[in-house]
Design an enzyme around this catalytic site. Structure first.
Site, PDB file in Angstrom:
ATOM      1  N   GLY A  56       0.812  -1.218   0.000  1.00 12.96           N
ATOM      2  CA  GLY A  56       0.000   0.000   0.000  1.00 12.96           C
ATOM      3  C   GLY A  56       0.842   1.263   0.000  1.00 12.96           C
ATOM      4  O   GLY A  56       0.494   2.255   0.627  1.00 12.96           O
ATOM      5  N   VAL A 105       9.708   8.139   0.781  1.00 11.46           N
ATOM      6  CA  VAL A 105      10.266   9.174  -0.098  1.00 11.46           C
ATOM      7  C   VAL A 105       9.545   9.048  -1.437  1.00 11.46           C
ATOM      8  O   VAL A 105       8.702   8.177  -1.609  1.00 11.46           O
ATOM      9  CB  VAL A 105      11.795   9.003  -0.303  1.00 11.46           C
ATOM     10  N   ALA A 146       8.832  13.835  -6.121  1.00 12.35           N
ATOM     11  CA  ALA A 146       8.941  14.640  -7.341  1.00 12.35           C
ATOM     12  C   ALA A 146       8.566  13.754  -8.524  1.00 12.35           C
ATOM     13  O   ALA A 146       8.786  12.547  -8.495  1.00 12.35           O
ATOM     14  CB  ALA A 146      10.364  15.162  -7.509  1.00 12.35           C
ATOM     15  N   LYS A 179       6.490  21.807 -10.446  1.00 10.62           N
ATOM     16  CA  LYS A 179       7.893  21.569 -10.799  1.00 10.62           C
ATOM     17  C   LYS A 179       8.033  21.818 -12.305  1.00 10.62           C
ATOM     18  O   LYS A 179       7.436  21.100 -13.107  1.00 10.62           O
ATOM     19  CB  LYS A 179       8.244  20.109 -10.459  1.00 10.62           C
ATOM     20  N   PRO A 186      14.410  21.630 -18.326  1.00 13.47           N
ATOM     21  CA  PRO A 186      13.015  22.063 -18.165  1.00 13.47           C
ATOM     22  C   PRO A 186      12.023  21.167 -18.906  1.00 13.47           C
ATOM     23  O   PRO A 186      12.399  20.427 -19.818  1.00 13.47           O
ATOM     24  CB  PRO A 186      13.031  23.454 -18.812  1.00 13.47           C
ATOM     25  N   GLY A 200      10.867   7.096 -10.467  1.00  9.69           N
ATOM     26  CA  GLY A 200      10.183   5.986  -9.792  1.00  9.69           C
ATOM     27  C   GLY A 200       8.682   5.999 -10.037  1.00  9.69           C
ATOM     28  O   GLY A 200       8.074   4.983 -10.409  1.00  9.69           O
ATOM     29  N   TYR A 223      10.144   3.704 -26.607  1.00 11.75           N
ATOM     30  CA  TYR A 223       9.590   4.692 -25.670  1.00 11.75           C
ATOM     31  C   TYR A 223      10.201   4.506 -24.281  1.00 11.75           C
ATOM     32  O   TYR A 223      10.204   3.405 -23.728  1.00 11.75           O
ATOM     33  CB  TYR A 223       8.060   4.550 -25.581  1.00 11.75           C
TER      34      TYR A 223
HETATM   35  P1  FAD Z   1       6.982   1.005  -0.756  1.00 10.89           P
HETATM   36  O1  FAD Z   1       6.703   2.429  -0.522  1.00 10.89           O
HETATM   37  O2  FAD Z   1       8.189   0.418  -0.098  1.00 10.89           O
HETATM   38  O3  FAD Z   1       5.695   0.216  -0.290  1.00 10.89           O
HETATM   39  C1  FAD Z   1       5.739  -1.179  -0.053  1.00 10.89           C
HETATM   40  C2  FAD Z   1       4.411  -1.623   0.540  1.00 10.89           C
HETATM   41  O4  FAD Z   1       4.413  -3.040   0.619  1.00 10.89           O
HETATM   42  C3  FAD Z   1       4.127  -1.104   1.940  1.00 10.89           C
HETATM   43  O5  FAD Z   1       2.770  -0.723   2.030  1.00 10.89           O
HETATM   44  C4  FAD Z   1       4.373  -2.318   2.831  1.00 10.89           C
HETATM   45  O6  FAD Z   1       3.591  -2.280   3.991  1.00 10.89           O
HETATM   46  C5  FAD Z   1       3.934  -3.421   1.885  1.00 10.89           C
HETATM   47  N1  FAD Z   1       4.465  -4.733   2.210  1.00 10.89           N
HETATM   48  C6  FAD Z   1       5.760  -5.150   2.154  1.00 10.89           C
HETATM   49  N2  FAD Z   1       5.834  -6.451   2.532  1.00 10.89           N
HETATM   50  C7  FAD Z   1       4.551  -6.857   2.788  1.00 10.89           C
HETATM   51  C8  FAD Z   1       3.961  -8.076   3.215  1.00 10.89           C
HETATM   52  N3  FAD Z   1       4.690  -9.166   3.445  1.00 10.89           N
HETATM   53  N4  FAD Z   1       2.626  -8.101   3.406  1.00 10.89           N
HETATM   54  C9  FAD Z   1       1.852  -7.014   3.182  1.00 10.89           C
HETATM   55  N5  FAD Z   1       2.365  -5.843   2.757  1.00 10.89           N
HETATM   56  C10 FAD Z   1       3.690  -5.771   2.581  1.00 10.89           C
HETATM   57  N6  FAD Z   1      10.292   8.360  -7.190  1.00 10.89           N
HETATM   58  C11 FAD Z   1       9.888   9.462  -7.826  1.00 10.89           C
HETATM   59  O7  FAD Z   1       9.106   9.379  -8.771  1.00 10.89           O
HETATM   60  N7  FAD Z   1      10.333  10.684  -7.440  1.00 10.89           N
HETATM   61  C12 FAD Z   1      11.236  10.853  -6.448  1.00 10.89           C
HETATM   62  O8  FAD Z   1      11.570  11.982  -6.108  1.00 10.89           O
HETATM   63  C13 FAD Z   1      11.737   9.689  -5.814  1.00 10.89           C
HETATM   64  N8  FAD Z   1      12.662   9.772  -4.833  1.00 10.89           N
HETATM   65  C14 FAD Z   1      13.142   8.625  -4.275  1.00 10.89           C
HETATM   66  C15 FAD Z   1      14.196   8.696  -3.344  1.00 10.89           C
HETATM   67  C16 FAD Z   1      14.734   7.519  -2.832  1.00 10.89           C
HETATM   68  C17 FAD Z   1      15.887   7.581  -1.892  1.00 10.89           C
HETATM   69  C18 FAD Z   1      14.177   6.264  -3.181  1.00 10.89           C
HETATM   70  C19 FAD Z   1      14.717   5.000  -2.606  1.00 10.89           C
HETATM   71  C20 FAD Z   1      13.113   6.202  -4.056  1.00 10.89           C
HETATM   72  C21 FAD Z   1      12.614   7.363  -4.637  1.00 10.89           C
HETATM   73  N9  FAD Z   1      11.602   7.316  -5.570  1.00 10.89           N
HETATM   74  C22 FAD Z   1      11.198   8.438  -6.208  1.00 10.89           C
HETATM   75  C23 FAD Z   1      10.898   6.066  -5.855  1.00 10.89           C
HETATM   76  C24 FAD Z   1       9.575   6.069  -5.089  1.00 10.89           C
HETATM   77  O9  FAD Z   1       9.811   6.293  -3.723  1.00 10.89           O
HETATM   78  C25 FAD Z   1       8.883   4.734  -5.262  1.00 10.89           C
HETATM   79  O10 FAD Z   1       8.820   4.423  -6.624  1.00 10.89           O
HETATM   80  C26 FAD Z   1       7.471   4.804  -4.724  1.00 10.89           C
HETATM   81  O11 FAD Z   1       7.448   5.297  -3.420  1.00 10.89           O
HETATM   82  C27 FAD Z   1       6.815   3.462  -4.781  1.00 10.89           C
HETATM   83  O12 FAD Z   1       7.237   2.635  -3.754  1.00 10.89           O
HETATM   84  P2  FAD Z   1       6.487   1.248  -3.627  1.00 10.89           P
HETATM   85  O13 FAD Z   1       5.044   1.519  -3.422  1.00 10.89           O
HETATM   86  O14 FAD Z   1       6.912   0.389  -4.745  1.00 10.89           O
HETATM   87  O15 FAD Z   1       7.134   0.618  -2.316  1.00 10.89           O
END
Ligand code: FAD
Length: 534
Positions: free
Chosen positions: A27, A61, A64, A92, A110, A379, A470
């Protein structure tokens, strides 16, 4: 133990036996963007259940975006005033690169198409004429708006006068790849990631998505190795047709249960760690720059993302060159006293991509699929692209492998294309004062990129010479990084010496005049967003 029976034979799609029962695990931004989009696309014809752990947090995190994110909100029929104030969002217009060439230098990448004069891009004319030492201000209006911290909208909400062709009705609900080249929207957004996930939770749940807070303890596979159900701590088994792995770097379903290998990009992109701070600030006093800033440091770079109520910042570095303690110290010095009480979030980054993001009946979206460090904020773009592709290739119960294969190659192309683009940032940065920056010039370069750079030295990038599939970036993006970084010698097209340059000189003048007028007329970002809250 409650048994959630998600599978069923009710077929409201008529003759098509679609994969109707979708189970999303995770989530974070990926999970909720996916749930919302599927509900916007299919309404109650697809049953969506999202299960997220109450114990494993989100990455915290990711604030942006790319300008194409507007298609996501448009698809959901959300207007800026619906969601931006709720997420402390700001505009932005560009990425600002500081100190990548040398201390004190900055340039912008830009969200603005490059103009063409006499059949040549204005950037090529800039190499020929060099009206000033700022290619970005000479060729793009947005660079001046960023320097002056302007909002792209007037206080009455109207967009500033620009060359952007607004998406007409026939562009509505097109994918990003279909839009590319047709429009260049002039801005993206910064937002608070946790608040956006909360906002999208409401959106998806209001439209019928089921939301469970629980831990997935086990992923059960059938005889063919397909996911039959996930087993949760509190809610028992959750069955479905299609499982979407949004579990972040853990990739609980795709990499752990299905064993799909992960291809590391570490040999070409060494940054594997980050430390982040959320810094409360008086943004009225500080001002809201309408851009993400990437400030080069001794062993990486620091991002600065201004929101309406605070700054999001973090140091992205390679642990071979810098310890977490040093990184945190550098970040805190950079931020100053305002960050003294902010808690540091240390993150290990998994850089690369899953070999295939769709395996059997499991599709990984978000960090579980792949990630290439946050430079250029890709991301959330990866997530958005993956969801669009999933809808386009949505499977039926016959699971025709064509859908899966097309999806996998579209996703891999985007990830590989962005990888090339990010490697280019380091190769083209002239900075060479530390071991980290010197090593950026001797590290392995993807073969295709090495060839392209040789071409770009004599002819600026065009749609024929950048990665042909793409990947979200137009040739203009490559031009900016090459012109701004300063390490790769560039030459104007020889033909420009033989073409009358008066139209090009006129165009440079027009851009300068337009920028001056807009800087005078537009409000600053703080004024604009404060006015929305009145
Ligand atoms: P997460 O946010 O890690 O969510 C994982 C989810 O899985 C959580 O809800 C957790 O509870 C759940 N989960 C895990 N294991 C289980 C389990 N066993 N059972 C049930 N639930 C589970 N992207 C951008 O576009 N712009 C940015 O500026 C940017 N900055 C970033 C900076 C850093 C340092 C990093 C590391 C990433 C950045 N990203 C950025 C990428 C961006 O943060 C991610 O693409 C985005 O937050 C998506 O994360 P996610 O939902 O894939 O994973």
């Amino acid at each position: 133990r409650e048994l959630i029976a998600i599978s069923g034979m009710d077929n409201r799609m008529g003759e098509f036996d679609m994969a109707k029962k979708v189970v999303i695990v995770g989530g974070g931004t990926a999970g909720w963007m996916t749930a919302s989009y599927l509900k916007a696309a299919f309404a109650d014809r697809v049953d969506v259940t999202l299960v997220e752990s109450g114990k494993v947090g989100t990455i915290g995190v990711g604030e942006a975006t790319f300008s194409d994110i507007r298609h996501f909100f448009e698809f959901l029929d959300l207007r800026e005033e619906d969601w931006m104030p709720a997420c402390n969002a700001t505009y932005k217009l560009a990425v600002r690169f500081e100190n990548w060439r040398e201390p004190g230098h900055h340039f912008y990448h830009p969200f603005e198409q490059v103009r063409t004069v006499e059949g040549f891009p204005l950037t090529d004319w800039w190499l020929q004429n060099r009206p000033s030492d700022r290619f970005d201000k000479d060729c793009f209006v947005l660079a001046s708006l960023c320097d002056a911290e302007r909002s792209p909208r007037h206080l009455d909400g109207s967009m500033f006068e620009n060359d952007y062709v607004d998406g007409s009705d026939n562009l509505h609900r097109m994918t990003m790849s279909e839009h590319q080249g047709k429009t260049q929207f002039p801005y993206a957004y910064h937002f608070e990631a946790a608040l956006l996930a909360k906002f999208l939770t409401g959106y998806a749940v209001d439209r019928g998505a089921k939301h469970l807070i629980d831990d997935v303890r086990h992923v059960a596979l059938d005889d063919r190795g397909w996911v039959s159900h996930v087993v949760t701590a509190e809610h028992g088994e959750i069955h479905g047709d299609l499982f979407i792995d949004c579990t972040g770097f853990r990739a609980v379903l795709l990499n752990q249960a299905l064993g799909e290998p992960f291809i590391s990009f570490q040999d070409t992109l060494p940054n594997d760690s980050a430390v982040a701070l959320q810094v409360p600030q008086d943004m009225f006093e500080r001002g809201i720059r309408p851009c993400t800033t990437a400030t080069a440091q001794e062993a990486g770079w620091i991002w600065t993302i201004p929101l309406f109520n605070r700054i999001g910042t973090g140091y992205v570095y390679a642990k071979d060159y810098c310890s977490p303690e040093e990184a945190e110290r550098t970040l805190r010095e950079f931020v100053g006293p305002a960050g003294a009480d902010a808690e540091a979030n240390h993150i290990r980054m998994r850089i690369g991509r899953s070999r295939n993001s769709w395996v059997n009946n499991c599709v990984a979206i978000g960090l579980s699929s792949g990630f290439v460090e946050p430079l250029e904020s890709t991301g959330i773009f990866f997530i958005h692209h993956a969801i669009e592709q999933l809808v386009r290739h949505f499977p039926d119960q016959a699971w025709n492998p064509v859908h899966r294969d097309q999806y996998n190659s579209a996703v891999a192309n985007v990830q590989e294309g962005i990888r090339e683009f990010l490697v280019l940032h380091y190769l083209s940065a002239a900075r060479s004062d530390t071991r980290y920056w010197r090593d950026t010039k001797t590290r392995r370069v993807p073969d295709a990129l090495a060839e392209r750079i040789e071409q770009w030295k004599v002819q600026l990038p065009d749609s024929e010479s950048i990665m042909p599939y793409y990947h979200g970036l137009p040739p203009m993006s490559y031009m900016c990084i090459l012109l701004g970084g300063g390490a790769i010698p560039l030459r104007p097209s020889p033909a420009l010496g033989l073409v009358d340059d008066s139209l090009a000189r006129e165009e440079f003048q027009l851009i300068a005049d337009k920028a001056r007028t807009l800087v005078d007329k537009l409000p600053n970002q703080y004024e604009y967003f404060a006015s929305l809250r009145r």
